[in-house]
Structures are given as C-alpha cells and as structure tokens.
Design a protein around this motif. Structure first.
Motif, PDB file in Angstrom:
ATOM      1  N   PRO A  40       6.016  40.412   7.819  1.00  0.00           N
ATOM      2  CA  PRO A  40       6.633  40.023   6.546  1.00  0.00           C
ATOM      3  C   PRO A  40       6.078  40.729   5.315  1.00  0.00           C
ATOM      4  CG  PRO A  40       6.026  38.091   7.864  1.00  0.00           C
ATOM      5  CD  PRO A  40       5.393  39.270   8.512  1.00  0.00           C
ATOM      6  N   ASP A  41       4.829  41.183   5.350  1.00  0.00           N
ATOM      7  CA  ASP A  41       4.215  41.757   4.148  1.00  0.00           C
ATOM      8  C   ASP A  41       4.729  43.179   3.908  1.00  0.00           C
ATOM      9  OD1 ASP A  41       2.688  42.534   2.041  1.00  0.00           O
ATOM     10  OD2 ASP A  41       0.743  42.230   3.006  1.00  0.00           O
ATOM     11  N   ALA A  42       5.621  43.301   2.908  1.00  0.00           N
ATOM     12  CA  ALA A  42       6.234  44.604   2.624  1.00  0.00           C
ATOM     13  C   ALA A  42       5.214  45.631   2.175  1.00  0.00           C
ATOM     14  CB  ALA A  42       7.322  44.440   1.557  1.00  0.00           C
ATOM     15  N   ASN A  43       4.161  45.202   1.494  1.00  0.00           N
ATOM     16  CA  ASN A  43       3.165  46.139   0.969  1.00  0.00           C
ATOM     17  C   ASN A  43       2.335  46.790   2.070  1.00  0.00           C
ATOM     18  OD1 ASN A  43       3.878  45.626  -1.727  1.00  0.00           O
ATOM     19  ND2 ASN A  43       2.575  43.807  -1.793  1.00  0.00           N
ATOM     20  N   LYS A  44       2.212  46.119   3.202  1.00  0.00           N
ATOM     21  CA  LYS A  44       1.400  46.646   4.298  1.00  0.00           C
ATOM     22  C   LYS A  44       2.243  47.144   5.478  1.00  0.00           C
ATOM     23  CE  LYS A  44      -2.691  45.766   2.530  1.00  0.00           C
ATOM     24  NZ  LYS A  44      -3.664  46.825   2.241  1.00  0.00           N
ATOM     25  N   ARG A  45       3.546  47.129   5.322  1.00  0.00           N
ATOM     26  CA  ARG A  45       4.418  47.478   6.432  1.00  0.00           C
ATOM     27  C   ARG A  45       4.395  48.976   6.703  1.00  0.00           C
ATOM     28  NH1 ARG A  45       9.518  45.263   4.880  1.00  0.00           N
ATOM     29  NH2 ARG A  45       8.457  43.255   5.148  1.00  0.00           N
ATOM     30  N   GLU A  46       4.220  49.331   7.967  1.00  0.00           N
ATOM     31  CA  GLU A  46       4.160  50.737   8.377  1.00  0.00           C
ATOM     32  C   GLU A  46       5.525  51.205   8.884  1.00  0.00           C
ATOM     33  OE1 GLU A  46       1.574  52.670   8.096  1.00  0.00           O
ATOM     34  OE2 GLU A  46       0.032  51.213   7.554  1.00  0.00           O
ATOM     35  N   ALA A  47       5.865  52.449   8.565  1.00  0.00           N
ATOM     36  CA  ALA A  47       7.077  53.115   9.061  1.00  0.00           C
ATOM     37  C   ALA A  47       8.352  52.350   8.708  1.00  0.00           C
ATOM     38  CB  ALA A  47       6.991  53.303  10.581  1.00  0.00           C
ATOM     39  N   ASP A  48       8.266  51.486   7.716  1.00  0.00           N
ATOM     40  CA  ASP A  48       9.424  50.687   7.276  1.00  0.00           C
ATOM     41  C   ASP A  48      10.051  49.938   8.453  1.00  0.00           C
ATOM     42  OD1 ASP A  48      11.123  49.653   5.379  1.00  0.00           O
ATOM     43  OD2 ASP A  48      12.592  51.270   5.567  1.00  0.00           O
ATOM     44  N   ILE A 319       1.281  24.264   6.346  1.00  0.00           N
ATOM     45  CA  ILE A 319       1.521  25.700   6.288  1.00  0.00           C
ATOM     46  C   ILE A 319       0.444  26.379   5.448  1.00  0.00           C
ATOM     47  CG2 ILE A 319       4.005  25.663   6.691  1.00  0.00           C
ATOM     48  CD1 ILE A 319       4.440  25.718   3.694  1.00  0.00           C
ATOM     49  N   THR A 320       0.203  27.652   5.724  1.00  0.00           N
ATOM     50  CA  THR A 320      -0.868  28.389   5.044  1.00  0.00           C
ATOM     51  C   THR A 320      -0.292  29.218   3.898  1.00  0.00           C
ATOM     52  OG1 THR A 320      -0.638  30.180   6.654  1.00  0.00           O
ATOM     53  CG2 THR A 320      -2.297  28.493   7.125  1.00  0.00           C
ATOM     54  N   MET A 321       0.276  28.516   2.921  1.00  0.00           N
ATOM     55  CA  MET A 321       0.875  29.206   1.775  1.00  0.00           C
ATOM     56  C   MET A 321      -0.143  30.031   0.991  1.00  0.00           C
ATOM     57  SD  MET A 321       4.191  28.942   1.194  1.00  0.00           S
ATOM     58  CE  MET A 321       4.426  29.100  -0.571  1.00  0.00           C
ATOM     59  N   GLU A 322      -1.427  29.607   1.028  1.00  0.00           N
ATOM     60  CA  GLU A 322      -2.432  30.311   0.231  1.00  0.00           C
ATOM     61  C   GLU A 322      -2.547  31.786   0.592  1.00  0.00           C
ATOM     62  OE1 GLU A 322      -4.923  28.252   3.533  1.00  0.00           O
ATOM     63  OE2 GLU A 322      -3.096  27.901   2.398  1.00  0.00           O
ATOM     64  N   CYS A 323      -2.113  32.145   1.796  1.00  0.00           N
ATOM     65  CA  CYS A 323      -2.163  33.545   2.215  1.00  0.00           C
ATOM     66  C   CYS A 323      -1.232  34.425   1.381  1.00  0.00           C
ATOM     67  CB  CYS A 323      -1.796  33.667   3.692  1.00  0.00           C
ATOM     68  SG  CYS A 323      -2.961  32.853   4.807  1.00  0.00           S
ATOM     69  N   ALA A 324      -0.260  33.770   0.709  1.00  0.00           N
ATOM     70  CA  ALA A 324       0.703  34.542  -0.085  1.00  0.00           C
ATOM     71  C   ALA A 324       0.350  34.544  -1.568  1.00  0.00           C
ATOM     72  CB  ALA A 324       2.106  33.979   0.115  1.00  0.00           C
ATOM     73  N   GLN A 325      -0.852  34.133  -1.914  1.00  0.00           N
ATOM     74  CA  GLN A 325      -1.257  34.138  -3.326  1.00  0.00           C
ATOM     75  C   GLN A 325      -1.334  35.562  -3.875  1.00  0.00           C
ATOM     76  OE1 GLN A 325      -4.945  32.046  -4.164  1.00  0.00           O
ATOM     77  NE2 GLN A 325      -5.379  33.380  -5.902  1.00  0.00           N
ATOM     78  N   HIS A 327      -0.267  38.508  -1.959  1.00  0.00           N
ATOM     79  CA  HIS A 327       0.697  39.431  -1.357  1.00  0.00           C
ATOM     80  C   HIS A 327       1.610  38.625  -0.459  1.00  0.00           C
ATOM     81  CE1 HIS A 327      -1.797  38.839   2.179  1.00  0.00           C
ATOM     82  NE2 HIS A 327      -2.846  39.234   1.472  1.00  0.00           N
ATOM     83  N   ASP A 328       2.685  39.204  -0.014  1.00  0.00           N
ATOM     84  CA  ASP A 328       3.547  38.525   0.951  1.00  0.00           C
ATOM     85  C   ASP A 328       2.719  38.142   2.179  1.00  0.00           C
ATOM     86  OD1 ASP A 328       5.618  39.006  -0.768  1.00  0.00           O
ATOM     87  OD2 ASP A 328       6.527  40.610   0.418  1.00  0.00           O
ATOM     88  N   TYR A 406       4.565  32.921 -13.714  1.00  0.00           N
ATOM     89  CA  TYR A 406       4.745  34.322 -13.347  1.00  0.00           C
ATOM     90  C   TYR A 406       4.089  34.606 -11.995  1.00  0.00           C
ATOM     91  CZ  TYR A 406       5.739  34.735 -18.350  1.00  0.00           C
ATOM     92  OH  TYR A 406       6.258  34.568 -19.603  1.00  0.00           O
ATOM     93  N   ILE A 407       4.623  35.561 -11.280  1.00  0.00           N
ATOM     94  CA  ILE A 407       3.903  36.102 -10.127  1.00  0.00           C
ATOM     95  C   ILE A 407       2.671  36.805 -10.673  1.00  0.00           C
ATOM     96  CG2 ILE A 407       3.986  37.733  -8.207  1.00  0.00           C
ATOM     97  CD1 ILE A 407       7.017  37.329  -8.120  1.00  0.00           C
ATOM     98  N   LEU A 408       1.515  36.502 -10.098  1.00  0.00           N
ATOM     99  CA  LEU A 408       0.266  37.110 -10.557  1.00  0.00           C
ATOM    100  C   LEU A 408      -0.091  38.274  -9.645  1.00  0.00           C
ATOM    101  CD1 LEU A 408      -1.803  33.876 -11.333  1.00  0.00           C
ATOM    102  CD2 LEU A 408      -0.398  35.243 -12.897  1.00  0.00           C
ATOM    103  N   ASP A 409      -0.198  39.432 -10.207  1.00  0.00           N
ATOM    104  CA  ASP A 409      -0.534  40.618  -9.434  1.00  0.00           C
ATOM    105  C   ASP A 409      -1.886  40.426  -8.760  1.00  0.00           C
ATOM    106  OD1 ASP A 409      -0.406  43.208  -8.420  1.00  0.00           O
ATOM    107  OD2 ASP A 409      -1.423  44.050 -10.172  1.00  0.00           O
ATOM    108  N   ARG A 410      -1.885  40.496  -7.435  1.00  0.00           N
ATOM    109  CA  ARG A 410      -3.089  40.301  -6.619  1.00  0.00           C
ATOM    110  C   ARG A 410      -3.734  38.943  -6.877  1.00  0.00           C
ATOM    111  NH1 ARG A 410      -6.888  45.455  -6.912  1.00  0.00           N
ATOM    112  NH2 ARG A 410      -7.823  44.354  -5.136  1.00  0.00           N
ATOM    113  N   GLY A 411      -2.934  37.996  -7.391  1.00  0.00           N
ATOM    114  CA  GLY A 411      -3.433  36.645  -7.621  1.00  0.00           C
ATOM    115  C   GLY A 411      -4.325  36.494  -8.820  1.00  0.00           C
ATOM    116  N   LEU A 412      -4.397  37.490  -9.694  1.00  0.00           N
ATOM    117  CA  LEU A 412      -5.309  37.465 -10.835  1.00  0.00           C
ATOM    118  C   LEU A 412      -4.692  36.726 -12.011  1.00  0.00           C
ATOM    119  CD1 LEU A 412      -6.541  41.164 -10.646  1.00  0.00           C
ATOM    120  CD2 LEU A 412      -7.710  39.111  -9.804  1.00  0.00           C
ATOM    121  N   TYR A 413      -5.469  35.831 -12.618  1.00  0.00           N
ATOM    122  CA  TYR A 413      -4.959  34.980 -13.690  1.00  0.00           C
ATOM    123  C   TYR A 413      -4.450  35.779 -14.881  1.00  0.00           C
ATOM    124  CZ  TYR A 413      -9.007  35.862 -16.674  1.00  0.00           C
ATOM    125  OH  TYR A 413      -9.934  36.466 -17.487  1.00  0.00           O
TER     126      TYR A 413
END
Length: 752
Positions: A40-48, A319-325, A327-328, A406-413
């Motif tokens: 699911p994580d688009a930022n880490k997805r290889e070869a699309d 559910i482990t929603m915190e993993c998406a703080q 990134h996807d 807002y979505i926080l980039d890399r979870g930063l306040y």
C-alpha cells in the motif's frame, strides 16, 4: 478451509488444502514477504507494482505489456511465479539480500492459488460479520460456542477434556468475573452443585458482585492508559481517578458496550449532556502531558491528538493506524490521508500543549469538568470521595470554530501540507454522509451494525480475558500483519450475537462461562502437547497466571486484610525504598514517596497509585502495563524475580502474619490451622501428601522459634497491621512461615 497465520504458513500441509484461500493462505505470505516493496505505501513501492490489490496483481507488466504480473489460472503466464522460482539472483524475488526467503511450501501454495484462479478477497476483518451455520450438536455441547469449538477440535484430531472439578470451576469463575478467590464458605455452600445452588446461580452472583466492575476495569485502564500522574520529566499528580470510578460503575451497571463507547468518545456532544456523560470522555484525556518550561505548545498539542487517534484505533478498532502517521501504511489499506482524516475528529478540542511548568501545576488540564459535593449525592454518586474540596478532571470539549487539519509531512507538527476533513478509512466502512463530522459521528460509525471491527474486537478481548489469548491472538492488530482467527466462524457468530442482544457485556461473559469449552479441566495430555501445545483449539482449559492486580487481591482477600471499598483516590502501598525518588525530577508534590497507612494499604490492586515514570515495581514484575500508552494485552513471563516477590514482599509477609494470627486464635491445633489456611488460599482441600509436607515444615519451624525465642518478634514485626501481644509466640511465627510457603505455590496465583 484451513486456518493459519503468517507465523504458521510453513506448517501448512498442502495435502490438507482443497481450495487455497487468499485471506488464510496467500495474503499472510505476501504481507510478510512482498508488501514492503509492493504494497500500500506508494512512497516505498518498487517498479510501480502492487500485489496487495487485484487490479495491481492482474495488470500487464509496464516494460512488456504482453506479459502479466499474475494470470489467473496460468502459472506459465504469471511473471510472479517465474520470479519466485528463479535461480538467477538478479531475477529472484524477494531479492536474496532482503532475507525474506520463500519456503518451498509457500511457493507451492502460491502456485496452487494461481492455478485455482488467483482469487483475491477483501481482508477478512474488514468484511461485515455474519452468522455462519451452526455446527451439529452433541451430548457434550452446551451452547453455540461448544459447537464451533468441537468442530475445530475434530478437524485437529482432538477430543475435549472432562469437566473440571466443582471446586476448580468455583475458583476459576470467581477469579474470571471478580478477580477474587472464593471464600471457604462459598466453596462449601456450592459444593459439587448437587444441592439447591447451581453453577448458573454461582455465575449470577458473581456477575452481580461489585468486584465484577473492578475486575473488568483492569483491562480498560490498560486500554485507556489511565494513570495518576502526567508523565514526562516532572511527572506531577493529576486527578483522573473519577474516570476510573465511572468505568467500574459502567461495568457493574452493565452499560451496553455501544453506549459505553459512545460516552467515552463523545459524551460531551450528546444532546443536553450531563456530568456523567462528560466525565466518560476523560478516556480521551488520559495521555501524558508536559509541564516542562520552554517547550513548543503546538508540538505537544499535536502529540496529544496523535495519542488519542492511536488509542481509539488500536483499543476500539484493533487496527495499527499509527503506522500511517508518517507515510501510507506498508501492509494495511490505510493511507496517510486517511490517518489525518481520523486525526481530525480529535483535533478540535480547546486543549493546549503546554499549560505551565510544574510550579504552576493543576490537577486537571483544560477543558476541565468540576465535580462538587452536590453532584456526589446525585448522578455522580458512584464517585467515592469524602473530601469536601472540588474535584477536577480533564475531559473533552469542542471549539466553536473548527480547527483545520492538515496531513503532516513525515508526521512533523510544523510541516502541514494538504488540508483534510474528518472521515474514516474506506476499507473498513465508508463514513456516511448523514453523520456529524465530529466525535459523535465517529461513535455512531463505530457502533453501526455494519462496522466490521468494533464488536469483533471487543468479543475477542473478552475471550482473551477468559482464555488467555483471543480467537485473534494479536488482539490489537486485526490488520494484514495480525494473526488470523483460529475460529473465524465462532468469532463472527459471537460478534453478531453480541450486537443482536443489545451489546450486553454480562450476557456475553455468562455465555462464555457456561460453555462446556470453558468448563473443561486443565489437565494436559501427551496428545495436547504434540498436537496443540499452545492450546489454540481449546481441547483443555488454559492454565494462566493471574494479572498483577489480582495477585495482590487474592493475597489480601485470603488473609482477611482486603478492604472492599469501591473507588476513591488512588492509594500508595508498600514501595521499595529509594526507587521513587531515584526516578523523579525532584520537583512537584510527587518528588517524595509518602506511603499510605491503615485501610488504604489493603485496597485492591486496581487502586494502586500509578506514577508513569515509576510504575509500581511489584506489578511490573508480574507483567502489568506501565500505562504510558494504550495496551490491550499483557505478556505472561515466569522469572525468578516473581518468586522472590512472593517470598519477601512486605504485603505477602504481612498477610501471612495476619492470617497466622487469626488461625492461631481460632485453631490451637497446628494441623487444622494449616488445612484451613490452605483452603482459604488455594481454594481446595489439601491432599495427605501436602499435609504431611507442610505439617513437618511447621514442626521444624516451631522447634526453631522455641529454641530461639529472640527471633519470634523480628519475624512477626512486618507491615502496619497491629498484632495483639498474645499472638506474638512461636506458634504464630511458625505458622506464618508455612503460610508464606502456601502463597508461594504456583497453584495459588494461577487459575486453572
């Protein structure tokens, strides 16, 4: 269908599987070995390339449209299969350097799945629960639970154990429902259930006992990360304990679970909300607060909202929603956008990140609910507070003007990006347009009959409370990386039945405890050890150590020291010298440990003061939660430290001394005193061999103290409870040593 989980996939026997299931066989393999790079994580997805969705898996290759990632029904035309069996390290998937090697069994499962059509399924936990057809009844089955359990036993070649002895059932049920041991009088009154009083009468009495709410509250204090201090460096005192009293009250009143959840999430938003409903929202405010000068207010405010979001997603939805703080989510279908849409529900409180340093500390932070004496004689009568001063509790409130999220980039306040509105993960259940876009709307979404998680997660927690592990072992993770249910049809049947019967918690507990599955003996056979050593398939009762709080309760109750008073401010029991002070900043009212005296020393373990930087050491040794975050399951360890506590802790020694004194007053005969003490502690009669051993030990100790009378008083001079002078004698000291040894029996602190 054969149930397995991601940790068991190598053990699957292909010959046992007629139809390969994506959910139960393939998805665990892909989740463990492939989703990191192709999930699911688009930022880490290889070869699309995506393997977590049907569309991604069935797609043509980007570099060669004539070939397909997976061609349902054709191994030869499926590029994935050729990559996982390749002998070329440059082609092999997963790459050799990843250390994510597929076993031969896993490769053959994937091959068979592709041949059978490579059918994808929605994740089992995100599908609405439905009642499966009930398996057949037998002479052994008592209720529906047994029919599902017996079916699974038969599939595994197991047979259920015989029913436990009556005294075992009485002790087991008493500990499961109240956390307290049955008294000798109760054991004698119910006997073998052949008289007027039945096993169901026992359960009804235990469910009506105020101790039920106290026992249930232990789990909920872990989930709600309840403590009596603020945490962080200064870790000063706060007064959240009225919330704990409300939880006890709610369980004792058998508040329906959907209402229990709604009040805690959004009691303040209910029409004409009263003080009790607002108090329930303290659930959201039990997280840590900083009182350190110089901090950035917004940084900590964001930290508090993150904590609320993570607690609700883990504790109530599993559910482990915190993993998406940041990134996807790498495994579950939760995007970072969806995380902050959940975050938005909790982002509108007038709470501040910093309200002054420890020198300006208050027992509650804004927003605050004030409780006065007239409240305590009315709707808030469950709060046990003798002091006339006003109580203050941190609760929830809403700003008049919504705060943007807002979505926080890399979870930063301090890195806001795209603005989002309050919503929920679509993979679980779409958020209906007609619901309020606030916490009340979230509560309605969560308790909707179509929500696939809420009832499943709670039923699983209750199963975990009774059997030691849930039908889903990873009770806080119903996602892709969590364990699969051992009895999926049973879990769904119970979840639906729970909702159909008004989310009735006491009914659910009675349903479980009246089952033949629950009433089995805990005897372990060689067949059990070889076939099911972890007791996943319930062909015997589990043998489980009590929670730390209930170990204290058992010791105090059996000795006669327990003060059965509901609720009130937390108490400070015996504490090893210097531990508290060594971990404190030296500031605030909690800089020095001041032990309580009198009755406060003999309250149930639930009421022990929880300082986040110095959790009660004895409780931690027995695996209690340290309460600095949401926890929905405790580990069970077995260490020498636990034995040392049971031999040397002041509470154990004092309880032994007090019980010995009482026995000496009532029974001048050593043998009778020992047998009576044993029954009070272990909840059964002694065997002849046990009596012989303990009586011999008593006589040895008695001779020792008679030969050394100067050792009698030092031996008995432990604890606060006064000992009458007439009981300062060799007989009391010798009996005390015997009782200490009884408390040290593993059977004492184990329900079986």
């Amino acid at each position: 269908m054969l149930s397995c989980n991601s940790k068991q996939s190598d053990e699957v026997q292909l010959s046992e599987i007629e139809q390969v299931s994506y959910n139960f066989h393939i998805r665990p393999i892909l989740s463990d070995k492939c989703f990191v790079c192709h999930g699911p994580d688009a930022n880490k997805r290889e070869a699309d390339l995506r393997l977590d969705t049907e569309a991604g898996a069935y797609a043509a290759l980007k570099d060669d449209p004539s070939q397909f990632v997976i061609m349902p029904g054709s191994v030869e035309e499926s590029k994935v299969y050729h990559r996982i069996i390749s002998e070329d390290p440059g082609e092999l998937m997963p790459p050799p350097e990843s250390n994510l090697v597929l076993s031969e069994t896993e490769i053959q499962l994937i091959k068979k799945w592709i041949e059978q059509g490579a059918k994808y399924e929605p994740h089992w936990a995100f599908i609405k629960a439905e009642k499966a057809e009930l398996p057949e009844e037998t002479d052994w089955t008592i209720n529906e639970i047994d029919r599902f359990a017996l079916k699974k036993m038969k599939e595994k070649g197991l047979k259920p154990n015989p029913e436990a002895e009556p005294h075992e059932l009485i002790k087991r049920a008493s500990l499961d429902l109240t956390g307290l041991p049955p008294s000798p009088e109760v054991l004698d009154r119910f006997g073998d259930f052949s008289g007027e009083l039945s096993y169901e009468d026992l359960l009804d009495g235990l469910l009506d006992d105020p101790g039920f709410g106290e026992k249930m509250a232990i789990l909920w204090m872990d989930i709600s990360r309840y403590s009596d201090s603020y945490g962080y460096q200064d870790d000063n005192i706060r007064t959240q304990w009225p919330y704990r009293d409300w939880v006890i009250h709610a369980f004792n009143e058998n508040m329906p679970y959907d209402q229990f959840v709604t009040w805690q999430l959004a009691g303040d938003l209910l029409p004409d909300a009263n003080k009790e409903q607002i108090l329930a929202t303290a659930f959201n405010r039990n997280h840590k607060y900083t009182e350190e000068g110089g901090v950035i207010d917004e940084e900590y405010r964001i930290e508090y909202v993150l904590d609320k979001t993570n607690t609700v997603s883990k504790g109530l939805l599993g559910i482990t929603m915190e993993c998406a703080q940041c990134h996807d989510h790498k495994y579950d279908p939760f995007s970072q956008k969806e995380y902050y849409e959940m975050f938005a529900f909790f982002n509108n409180t007038p709470e501040k990140g910093y309200q002054g340093d420890v020198s300006q500390s208050k027992p509650a932070k804004t927003p605050i609910l004030f409780v006065d004496q007239e409240d305590l004689s009315g709707i808030m009568s469950f709060i046990n507070y003798a002091d006339t001063s006003q109580l203050s509790v941190s609760v929830m409130g809403e700003l008049e003007e919504p705060r943007p999220t807002y979505i926080l980039d890399r979870g930063l306040y301090d890195a806001p990006t795209v603005e989002v509105a309050a919503s929920t993960p679509s993979s679980i259940m779409e958020f209906p347009e007609d619901l309020e876009k606030n916490r009340l709307g979230l509560a309605k979404w969560m308790t909707n009959r179509d929500n696939p998680l809420t009832a499943r997660v709670f039923v699983n927690l209750m199963w975990q409370e009774v059997f030691g592990q849930g039908i889903v072992k990873s009770a806080g993770d119903f996602g892709m990386q969590g364990d699969l249910p051992t009895h999926p049809e049973l879990l769904d049947w119970l979840a639906v039945d729970f909702m159909e019967n008004g989310w009735d918690i006491k009914r659910l507990m009675k349903q479980i405890l009246t089952s033949a599955t629950y009433k089995q003996s805990a005897v372990i056979t060689e067949k059990h050890l070889n076939t099911d050593p972890a007791n996943l398939y319930l062909a015997r009762a589990p043998r489980l150590r009590l929670p730390a709080e209930n170990i204290q309760d058992l010791v105090l109750a059996s000795s006669g020291l327990l003060v059965r008073k509901l609720g009130g401010p937390s108490v400070k029991p015996y504490m090893p010298e210097g531990i508290w002070e060594a971990a404190t900043s030296g500031r605030g009212v909690l800089a020095t440990y001041i032990q309580d005296k009198g009755d406060k020393l003999y309250r149930r373990g639930l009421y022990n003061f929880i300082k986040l930087t110095v959790p009660p050491p004895k409780a931690i040794i027995f695996d209690s939660s340290n309460r600095d975050r949401c926890e929905i399951g405790r580990s069970r360890t077995n260490t020498p430290l636990q034995a040392l506590v049971m031999m040397n802790d002041p509470m154990i020694l004092e309880a032994s001394r007090v019980l010995a004194s009482k026995m000496w007053e009532e029974n001048t005969d050593g043998e009778k005193a020992i047998s009576t003490s044993f029954k009070r502690i272990v909840c059964r009669d002694m065997s002849n061999e046990e009596m012989s051993i303990l009586l011999s030990y008593y006589e040895d100790q008695l001779a020792r103290f008679k030969d050394n009378p100067d050792q009698v008083l030092p031996t008995l001079s432990v604890g606060e409870y006064p000992l009458e002078e007439k009981n300062i004698n060799p007989e009391t000291a010798a009996l005390m040593q015997v009782i200490v040894s009884i408390y040290n029996l593993e059977e004492t602190i184990t329900k079986s």
